[in-house]
Write an enzyme that holds these catalytic residues in place. Structure first.
Site, PDB file in Angstrom:
ATOM      1  N   THR A   1       0.853  -1.190   0.000  1.00 36.98           N
ATOM      2  CA  THR A   1       0.000   0.000   0.000  1.00 36.98           C
ATOM      3  C   THR A   1       0.889   1.240   0.000  1.00 36.98           C
ATOM      4  O   THR A   1       1.836   1.323   0.791  1.00 36.98           O
ATOM      5  CB  THR A   1      -0.922  -0.003   1.237  1.00 36.98           C
ATOM      6  OG1 THR A   1      -1.714  -1.185   1.187  1.00 36.98           O
ATOM      7  CG2 THR A   1      -1.838   1.224   1.252  1.00 36.98           C
TER       8      THR A   1
ATOM      9  N   GLU B   1      -3.606  -7.378   6.284  1.00 33.26           N
ATOM     10  CA  GLU B   1      -3.230  -7.283   7.719  1.00 33.26           C
ATOM     11  C   GLU B   1      -3.417  -8.620   8.423  1.00 33.26           C
ATOM     12  O   GLU B   1      -3.837  -8.690   9.578  1.00 33.26           O
ATOM     13  CB  GLU B   1      -4.007  -6.156   8.411  1.00 33.26           C
ATOM     14  CG  GLU B   1      -3.643  -4.790   7.856  1.00 33.26           C
ATOM     15  CD  GLU B   1      -3.337  -3.753   8.917  1.00 33.26           C
ATOM     16  OE1 GLU B   1      -3.248  -4.103  10.102  1.00 33.26           O
ATOM     17  OE2 GLU B   1      -3.180  -2.582   8.531  1.00 33.26           O
TER      18      GLU B   1
HETATM   19  C1  LIG Z   1      -4.857  -4.305  -1.455  1.00 31.38           C
HETATM   20  C2  LIG Z   1      -3.764  -4.927  -0.647  1.00 31.38           C
HETATM   21  C3  LIG Z   1      -2.943  -4.118   0.128  1.00 31.38           C
HETATM   22  C4  LIG Z   1      -1.898  -4.684   0.865  1.00 31.38           C
HETATM   23  N1  LIG Z   1      -1.035  -3.869   1.560  1.00 31.38           N
HETATM   24  C5  LIG Z   1       0.094  -4.399   2.117  1.00 31.38           C
HETATM   25  C6  LIG Z   1       1.111  -3.561   2.696  1.00 31.38           C
HETATM   26  O1  LIG Z   1       0.975  -2.330   2.745  1.00 31.38           O
HETATM   27  N2  LIG Z   1       2.232  -4.155   3.178  1.00 31.38           N
HETATM   28  C7  LIG Z   1       2.431  -5.497   3.155  1.00 31.38           C
HETATM   29  O2  LIG Z   1       3.475  -5.954   3.603  1.00 31.38           O
HETATM   30  N3  LIG Z   1       1.479  -6.334   2.618  1.00 31.38           N
HETATM   31  C8  LIG Z   1       0.330  -5.808   2.095  1.00 31.38           C
HETATM   32  N4  LIG Z   1      -0.621  -6.645   1.528  1.00 31.38           N
HETATM   33  C9  LIG Z   1      -0.401  -8.075   1.517  1.00 31.38           C
HETATM   34  C10 LIG Z   1      -1.363  -8.829   2.412  1.00 31.38           C
HETATM   35  O3  LIG Z   1      -1.060  -8.628   3.754  1.00 31.38           O
HETATM   36  C11 LIG Z   1      -1.326 -10.315   1.989  1.00 31.38           C
HETATM   37  O4  LIG Z   1      -1.981 -10.384   0.730  1.00 31.38           O
HETATM   38  C12 LIG Z   1      -1.993 -11.213   2.991  1.00 31.38           C
HETATM   39  O5  LIG Z   1      -1.205 -11.298   4.151  1.00 31.38           O
HETATM   40  C13 LIG Z   1      -2.244 -12.627   2.445  1.00 31.38           C
HETATM   41  O6  LIG Z   1      -1.108 -13.147   1.868  1.00 31.38           O
HETATM   42  P1  LIG Z   1      -1.173 -13.825   0.430  1.00 31.38           P
HETATM   43  O7  LIG Z   1      -1.846 -12.835  -0.481  1.00 31.38           O
HETATM   44  O8  LIG Z   1       0.190 -14.256   0.061  1.00 31.38           O
HETATM   45  O9  LIG Z   1      -2.126 -15.037   0.583  1.00 31.38           O
HETATM   46  P2  LIG Z   1      -1.666 -16.531   0.988  1.00 31.38           P
HETATM   47  O10 LIG Z   1      -0.786 -16.461   2.173  1.00 31.38           O
HETATM   48  O11 LIG Z   1      -1.155 -17.214  -0.230  1.00 31.38           O
HETATM   49  O12 LIG Z   1      -3.039 -17.180   1.420  1.00 31.38           O
HETATM   50  C14 LIG Z   1      -3.970 -17.706   0.468  1.00 31.38           C
HETATM   51  C15 LIG Z   1      -5.159 -18.286   1.229  1.00 31.38           C
HETATM   52  O13 LIG Z   1      -4.718 -19.383   2.041  1.00 31.38           O
HETATM   53  C16 LIG Z   1      -5.075 -19.135   3.401  1.00 31.38           C
HETATM   54  N5  LIG Z   1      -4.020 -19.692   4.245  1.00 31.38           N
HETATM   55  C17 LIG Z   1      -2.691 -19.511   4.149  1.00 31.38           C
HETATM   56  N6  LIG Z   1      -2.043 -20.194   5.085  1.00 31.38           N
HETATM   57  C18 LIG Z   1      -2.993 -20.818   5.832  1.00 31.38           C
HETATM   58  C19 LIG Z   1      -2.970 -21.675   6.970  1.00 31.38           C
HETATM   59  N7  LIG Z   1      -1.814 -22.030   7.566  1.00 31.38           N
HETATM   60  N8  LIG Z   1      -4.134 -22.143   7.455  1.00 31.38           N
HETATM   61  C20 LIG Z   1      -5.319 -21.784   6.882  1.00 31.38           C
HETATM   62  N9  LIG Z   1      -5.416 -20.981   5.804  1.00 31.38           N
HETATM   63  C21 LIG Z   1      -4.263 -20.502   5.284  1.00 31.38           C
HETATM   64  C22 LIG Z   1      -5.184 -17.628   3.535  1.00 31.38           C
HETATM   65  O14 LIG Z   1      -6.011 -17.257   4.612  1.00 31.38           O
HETATM   66  C23 LIG Z   1      -5.796 -17.284   2.196  1.00 31.38           C
HETATM   67  O15 LIG Z   1      -7.193 -17.495   2.241  1.00 31.38           O
HETATM   68  C24 LIG Z   1      -1.700  -6.086   0.830  1.00 31.38           C
HETATM   69  C25 LIG Z   1      -2.553  -6.892   0.068  1.00 31.38           C
HETATM   70  C26 LIG Z   1      -3.567  -6.338  -0.673  1.00 31.38           C
HETATM   71  C27 LIG Z   1      -4.421  -7.237  -1.522  1.00 31.38           C
END
Ligand SMILES: Cc1cc2nc3c(=O)[nH]c(=O)nc-3n(C[C@H](O)[C@H](O)[C@H](O)COP(=O)(O)OP(=O)(O)OC[C@H]3O[C@@H](n4cnc5c(N)ncnc54)[C@H](O)[C@@H]3O)c2cc1C
Length: 388
Positions: free
Chosen positions: A162, A368
């Site tokens: 972000t 978050e």
């Molecule tokens: C619009 C936007 C703004 C953002 N801003 C920031 C920012 O400013 N700074 C920053 O650092 N990040 C930021 N993010 C990143 C955000 O925090 C991550 O997208 C989020 O933490 C999820 O990670 P991932 O997308 O890799 O999903 P994944 O980790 O790949 O997860 C995919 C799915 O699997 C589930 N999952 C994963 N592991 C497990 C488990 N052990 N048990 C059960 N379910 C599980 C998750 O809940 C999810 O439903 C942003 C994301 C978006 C989309």
């Protein structure tokens, strides 16, 4: 309009911040003014400059460093009013706190003064933890920071950041000991002006399209060793503590503003939309839907603000924080879904603001820490407590 629940127990300073942001949102953050930014997926920089000039981007920064020295609850109150206008805009303003809080909590006095100045001068910050293959599993980061004399050499690409392409200063998490996983992560202050810092593509997002989200790329970026926040290996703790502290303002406030906006819009619409000769608000089915939206909103807001208040009193309860985040995010999706239903076909049309609220709501379950990760944190905490 007075709303007891919104104003109960607030200090004069908090009421003033609430009034100031509410007036700003009602004048500047209207759908008519914002819908083109939403369509283009563009950050409204001029509006940001206005809120910066009002001091709303530096609420959390202590007075000795030029900010307003407000607490987390006051920040949440301000973010809620901005989110009433637009959750994406509110997020971009709130992301400054996410970026500066690690320094304010774990940094030296020099680092606090140095970083605060960027924000006080109207600058923008970004918190860079996530990578393409390290989201929920933040410990899987691959970015590295290798010590060389009085400097670190930073390499890596951060994803979904972000304010990524509009920030002046970054708080970056990178491995100083790649063999140690999460325990090898460290936190650094990285200025945008440094050679080797660049930004990748902006995300073309479903919702919160007024907020900027992009990749941030670090290629052989030389940063002074003094830009290390805390000690080597403290990065994971710094990131998780910061998120625990900022979630109520980031998520609870965003959800509260979005949901209140949805409810107000639904009441207004249901009073004028006539079917079978009667305004649809005369149907108990519609009345109950709106009442349930209010129940969800009040519960989400109360839970989140209770956690913010606990944090302001020095009590960090990760179970309560995770519960508040997960509940609020689920409430946002429920409330926005029902809002579209109440608007019927018009709720599905881009002519009306409701479909944007629906698109904006979904992100709260993802960032978050996803709602699944919050539930994992809750059960982990409960089991740990049961063994004490
Ligand atoms: C619009 C936007 C703004 C953002 N801003 C920031 C920012 O400013 N700074 C920053 O650092 N990040 C930021 N993010 C990143 C955000 O925090 C991550 O997208 C989020 O933490 C999820 O990670 P991932 O997308 O890799 O999903 P994944 O980790 O790949 O997860 C995919 C799915 O699997 C589930 N999952 C994963 N592991 C497990 C488990 N052990 N048990 C059960 N379910 C599980 C998750 O809940 C999810 O439903 C942003 C994301 C978006 C989309």
């Amino acid at each position: 309009m007075t709303n007891t629940m919104l104003e109960y127990g607030l200090t004069p300073d908090q009421l003033e911040v609430q009034q100031l942001t509410r007036q700003f949102a009602s004048k500047e953050l209207t759908w008519d003014k914002l819908k083109e930014f939403d369509a283009r997926g563009e950050f409204p920089m001029e509006l940001y400059k206005k809120v910066a000039a009002m001091g709303l981007t530096t609420l959390i920064i202590p007075e000795e460093y030029g900010g307003a020295g407000m607490n987390q609850l006051t920040c949440a109150i301000a973010m809620e009013e901005l989110a009433y206008g637009d959750a994406g805009f509110s997020l971009s303003v709130g992301a400054n706190s996410l970026a500066v809080d690690p320094i304010l909590i774990f940094g030296t006095d020099e680092q606090k003064a140095y970083c605060s100045k960027f924000y006080v001068d109207g600058g923008i910050g970004a918190f860079c933890l996530t990578e393409a293959d390290a989201g929920s599993d933040a410990g899987a980061c691959r970015a590295t920071a290798v010590r060389e004399g009085d400097e670190y050499i930073l390499n890596g690409t951060k994803a979904f950041i972000t304010n990524g392409s509009i920030a002046d200063i970054y708080t970056v998490f990178a491995l100083t000991d790649p063999s140690a996983g999460a325990r090898g992560l460290s936190c650094f202050i990285v200025e945008r002006s440094r050679a080797g810092v660049s930004v990748g593509k902006d995300e073309d997002k479903m919702g919160i399209r007024l907020s900027n989200t992009s990749e941030v790329i670090f290629e052989n970026v030389r940063i002074p060793a003094n830009n290390l926040v805390g000690k080597e290996g403290m990065g994971f703790k710094i990131a998780m503590t910061t998120l625990d502290i900022t979630r109520p303002a980031g998520i609870g406030a965003g959800v509260s503003g979005l949901c209140r906006s949805a409810i107000d819009k639904c009441i207004e619409y249901a009073k004028i939309r006539v079917t079978f000769g009667q305004p649809i608000i005369t149907n108990q089915a519609i009345q109950f839907m709106i009442a349930d939206m209010e129940i969800q909103t009040q519960a989400a807001r109360t839970l989140s603000y209770r956690v913010a208040d606990m944090i302001d009193h020095g009590v960090l309860d990760p179970i309560a924080g995770a519960a508040a985040k997960a509940f609020a995010a689920d409430a946002a999706v429920r409330v926005a879904t029902d809002a579209v239903q109440i608007f019927g076909g018009n709720g599905y049309s881009r002519e009306y603001p409701i479909e944007s609220l629906y698109r904006n709501a979904k992100i709260f379950q993802i960032f978050e820490g996803t709602n699944q990760i919050q539930r994992l944190a809750i059960i982990k905490g409960l089991v740990k407590n049961s063994m004490m």
